[in-house]
Design a protein around this motif. Structure first.
Motif, PDB file in Angstrom:
ATOM      1  N   LYS A 206       0.833  -1.205   0.000  1.00 45.49           N
ATOM      2  CA  LYS A 206       0.000   0.000   0.000  1.00 45.49           C
ATOM      3  C   LYS A 206       0.869   1.258   0.000  1.00 45.49           C
ATOM      4  CE  LYS A 206      -3.536   2.504   2.585  1.00 45.49           C
ATOM      5  NZ  LYS A 206      -4.344   2.586   3.797  1.00 45.49           N
ATOM      6  N   ILE A 207       1.919   1.242   0.818  1.00 47.51           N
ATOM      7  CA  ILE A 207       2.817   2.403   0.904  1.00 47.51           C
ATOM      8  C   ILE A 207       4.242   1.943   0.625  1.00 47.51           C
ATOM      9  CG2 ILE A 207       3.834   4.122   2.480  1.00 47.51           C
ATOM     10  CD1 ILE A 207       0.928   4.784   1.748  1.00 47.51           C
ATOM     11  N   LEU A 208       4.897   2.637  -0.292  1.00 47.23           N
ATOM     12  CA  LEU A 208       6.312   2.369  -0.579  1.00 47.23           C
ATOM     13  C   LEU A 208       7.124   3.576  -0.110  1.00 47.23           C
ATOM     14  CD1 LEU A 208       8.851   1.186  -1.901  1.00 47.23           C
ATOM     15  CD2 LEU A 208       7.978   1.913  -4.118  1.00 47.23           C
ATOM     16  N   PHE A 209       8.129   3.296   0.682  1.00 46.11           N
ATOM     17  CA  PHE A 209       8.974   4.340   1.274  1.00 46.11           C
ATOM     18  C   PHE A 209      10.408   4.049   0.859  1.00 46.11           C
ATOM     19  CE2 PHE A 209      10.274   5.915   5.846  1.00 46.11           C
ATOM     20  CZ  PHE A 209      11.242   6.741   5.295  1.00 46.11           C
ATOM     21  N   SER A 210      11.062   5.014   0.231  1.00 45.50           N
ATOM     22  CA  SER A 210      12.481   4.840  -0.083  1.00 45.50           C
ATOM     23  C   SER A 210      13.165   6.201  -0.156  1.00 45.50           C
ATOM     24  CB  SER A 210      12.658   4.053  -1.383  1.00 45.50           C
ATOM     25  OG  SER A 210      14.005   3.631  -1.484  1.00 45.50           O
ATOM     26  N   ALA A 211      14.411   6.182  -0.606  1.00 37.97           N
ATOM     27  CA  ALA A 211      15.172   7.425  -0.675  1.00 37.97           C
ATOM     28  C   ALA A 211      15.089   7.997  -2.089  1.00 37.97           C
ATOM     29  CB  ALA A 211      16.629   7.136  -0.312  1.00 37.97           C
ATOM     30  N   PRO A 212      15.119   9.330  -2.221  1.00 37.62           N
ATOM     31  CA  PRO A 212      15.075   9.931  -3.564  1.00 37.62           C
ATOM     32  C   PRO A 212      16.120   9.337  -4.501  1.00 37.62           C
ATOM     33  CG  PRO A 212      14.847  11.640  -1.897  1.00 37.62           C
ATOM     34  CD  PRO A 212      15.114  10.358  -1.154  1.00 37.62           C
TER      35      PRO A 212
END
Ligand code: COA
Ligand code: AMP
Length: 622
Positions: free
Chosen positions: A328-334
């Motif tokens: 549902k949510i993907l979190f990573s670095a730019p």
């Protein structure tokens, strides 16, 4: 719920606000007091609360019927392995490994260093420590022996948990030579090393010290959760400061568990049972908070991905994982998305996957540059949330709190202060800056739950580094501004810390290594802008008179010694030999001016400069 009313209450009545949030977790003894000063006069959350973090992350979910729900989706393109682990299975593994640690003499308050690649056993080891009240300190697998050794010396662990190897795309990196060398360098030696045997690499055990993971598990008896005080440390996570000695950020149990659960709904708009994926590494704070603790404390499924955004096997890797596990949510670095964009600018891979489950993308670790923001937003049509945080806080200080209210995003801004964080901008005299005016980003105390209460074994460093510059405020080390509408913009560090591919590293430490070279008279290491990694370190080096080595030779040796001391992850790949460095009349190197020249920005001649002609000399090198 409106953000403003929630935020205002968190600031006006932090005690009441955070006491209400204690319902998010289960306690052995529920706190009656939200906040009180410790013996150093530092605020501590829930001083009379008793709980166990592992119980909250696993056992309570099994007891409430989530036993068959997937806790961890392990996906490892580098080994071709996929595995699902349910909450019940995780409980079995963790309680047994906790028993194994106990059998090695680990008990409440003892430290355990975890130096592991992205495998489920890393999560098991962390939670097993939490289960018995031991304090884990995870060290990122990309760090070299010196870095591991300085953490061992500082944390003095009874046990190290490691693996025979990590895998970087197709390179097998053996861990045991690194661990053995680090133990050799360290002032404190562990009693035991537990080694996970991966099929890609074998190891030669040190008799009476090493035990394999499988052997320990074969004989271990499962153990129950040990109740600990809410203020008892859950973990130490070392992070880069301005010198070569890393800072051991301490995280407590109670405040952390509450903040993690709160953030899952307020910041990420998650519900228990849904799938959350932080594409990071358990060695960083993002991995601690959002691969391991927050999703599990909140009863979600988490994804543990042992791969890269590109090359494992291609720029569609992230989207494949999202589709496969219904993230549902993907979190990573730019930087990860810049890498994807570089290889797939038109989003051809993106279009190959069914991504209906994905509701938003969250980014942190460095400023989300507007071009990457626009590319991602145009490609996905989804909310793209830049949120600002630090190892020290463990969760977002500013974000678009979509679980409370969605704000119209502004490219380049981390949006609003998260409830609990009173973010202000101060000028160098400690006065509040006007809207739009850049200054030092600070947070008015008390800091909300989960923020560091001290630096491990070094209260003075904690107070001097974070609290004493502006009394009553926490100094973030970042510069930025707040605009007329209250949007927070974080523009970059004001100290010797840089972010390379989302990894926080110290230019001060690199300078110490470069300066130690026998041919180097003096040097400056600065962070320069890089299209892929955000920033890269660059050495500017003055050689000693009479040096017989060529410039190329010195540069090669400097690159090799930073790689050997810190690790490849420092990406120190360039050193320029210069005749002299710009300095103030009192002899301070003008690093900020050097940075501007290296980045091709305009600069004003510093009034304190000793000899202005040196700047035109430096410009010639770029
Ligand atoms: N163990 C051992 N070595 C590691 C490592 C690890 N866990 N992680 C990185 N390294 C090594 C790499 O192999 C590389 O070595 P090399 O110089 O011998 O090739 C070096 O460190 C630099 O790695 P990195 O900076 O990651 O560069 P890259 O070119 O391999 O990959 C990206 C670039 C952008 C794809 C990658 O940095 C990435 O995925 N970044 C996301 C970072 C992230 O998630 N940060 C967490 C904050 S949210
Ligand atoms: P770390 O402690 O490794 O999480 O690194 C924290 C630092 O990363 C912060 O002090 C910032 O300099 C930088 N950082 C993290 N998130 C952001 C963001 N969203 N915008 C700008 N800088 C960020």
């Amino acid at each position: 719920m409106s953000y403003q009313s929630e935020y205002d209450r968190s600031i006006i009545d932090p005690q009441g606000f955070w006491l209400d949030k204690t319902d998010l977790i289960e306690w052995v003894q529920k706190p009656q007091v939200a906040l009180a000063d410790d013996m150093n006069g530092i605020e501590r959350w829930y001083p009379d609360g008793i709980l166990n973090t592992c119980h909250n992350a696993i056992d309570r979910h099994v007891e409430s019927g989530r036993g068959q729900q997937v806790a961890i989706y392990y996906d490892s393109p580098v080994t071709g392995t996929k595995k699902t682990i349910t909450y019940s299975q995780l409980q079995e593994e963790v309680s047994r490994f906790a028993g194994g640690l106990a059998s090695l003499g680990v008990s409440t308050g003892d430290r355990v260093v975890i130096y592991m690649p992205m495998v489920p056993e890393a999560v098991t080891a962390m939670l097993a420590c939490a289960r018995i009240g031991a304090i884990h300190s995870v060290v990122f697998g990309g760090f070299a022996p010196n870095e591991l050794a300085s953490r061992l010396s500082d944390a003095a662990p009874k046990v190290i948990v490691t693996s025979t190897c990590g895998i970087e795309i197709s390179k097998v990196l053996e861990y045991m030579p690194i661990v053995n060398e680090a133990i050799g360098f360290s002032e404190k030696k562990p009693d035991h090393v537990v080694v996970l045997e991966r099929p890609q690499a074998a190891f030669e055990p040190t008799i009476d010290r090493d035990i394999t993971w499988s052997e320990l598990m074969r004989t271990a008896q499962p153990v129950d959760c040990v109740p600990v005080s809410a203020t008892h440390p859950l973990y130490i996570l070392y992070t880069s400061g301005t010198t070569g000695k890393p800072k051991g950020v301490v995280r407590d149990n109670g405040g952390h568990a509450v903040a993690m659960c709160y953030s899952m709904s307020a910041v990420y708009d998650m519900s228990p049972g849904e799938v959350f994926w932080a594409a990071s590494d358990v060695g960083w704070v993002v991995g601690h908070s959002y691969i391991v603790y927050a999703p599990l404390l909140f009863g979600c499924s988490t994804v543990l991905y042992e791969g890269k955004p590109v090359k494992t096997p291609d720029a569609g890797a992230f989207w494949r994982v999202v589709e496969e596990y219904k993230v549902k949510i993907l979190f990573s670095a730019p930087t990860a998305f810049r890498a994807v964009r570089k290889e797939d600018p038109l989003g051809k891979y993106y279009k190959n996957y069914k991504l209906g489950s994905l509701k938003a993308l969250y980014l942190a670790g460095e400023r989300l540059d507007p071009p990457t923001y626009h590319w991602l937003h145009d490609l996905s049509g989804l909310p793209v949330v830049d949120h600002w945080w630090q190892t020290e806080t463990g969760w977002a200080i500013a974000s678009n709190p979509r679980g409370l209210e969605s704000f119209q995003p502004k490219a380049g801004s981390a949006t609003m202060p998260t409830p609990g964080f009173m973010v202000e901008i101060l000028d160098e005299n400690g006065n509040r800056a006007s809207p739009g005016e850049q200054g030092s980003v600070v947070v008015k105390r008390p800091l909300p739950p989960s923020c560091l209460p001290t630096v491990w074994g070094n209260q003075t460093r904690f107070e001097d580094g974070y609290l004493n510059t502006y009394p009553g405020y926490y100094l973030s080390g970042d510069g930025g501004f707040i605009d007329e509408e209250g949007y927070v913009f974080i523009m970059g560090r004001t100290d010797d810390v840089i972010n390379i591919a989302g990894h926080r590293l110290s230019t001060g430490e690199m300078e110490e290594i470069v300066a130690a070279h026998p041919s180097v008279a003096e040097c400056a290491v600065i962070g320069v802008a890089d299209d892929l990694k955000g920033q890269l370190p660059l050495g500017l080096v003055v050689l000693k008179d009479g040096t017989t080595q060529s410039n190329d030779e010195v540069e090669k040796e400097l690159i090799a010694s930073v790689r050997k001391s810190i690790g490849a992850v420092a990406s120190f790949n360039r050193a320029i030999i210069v005749n002299r460095l710009p300095k103030t009349r009192s002899g301070k190197i003008l690093r900020a001016t050097l940075r501007k020249i290296a980045d091709g920005e305009t600069y004003t001649m510093p009034s304190t400069i000793e000899d202005p002609t040196v700047l035109s000399e430096i410009e010639e090198y770029f």
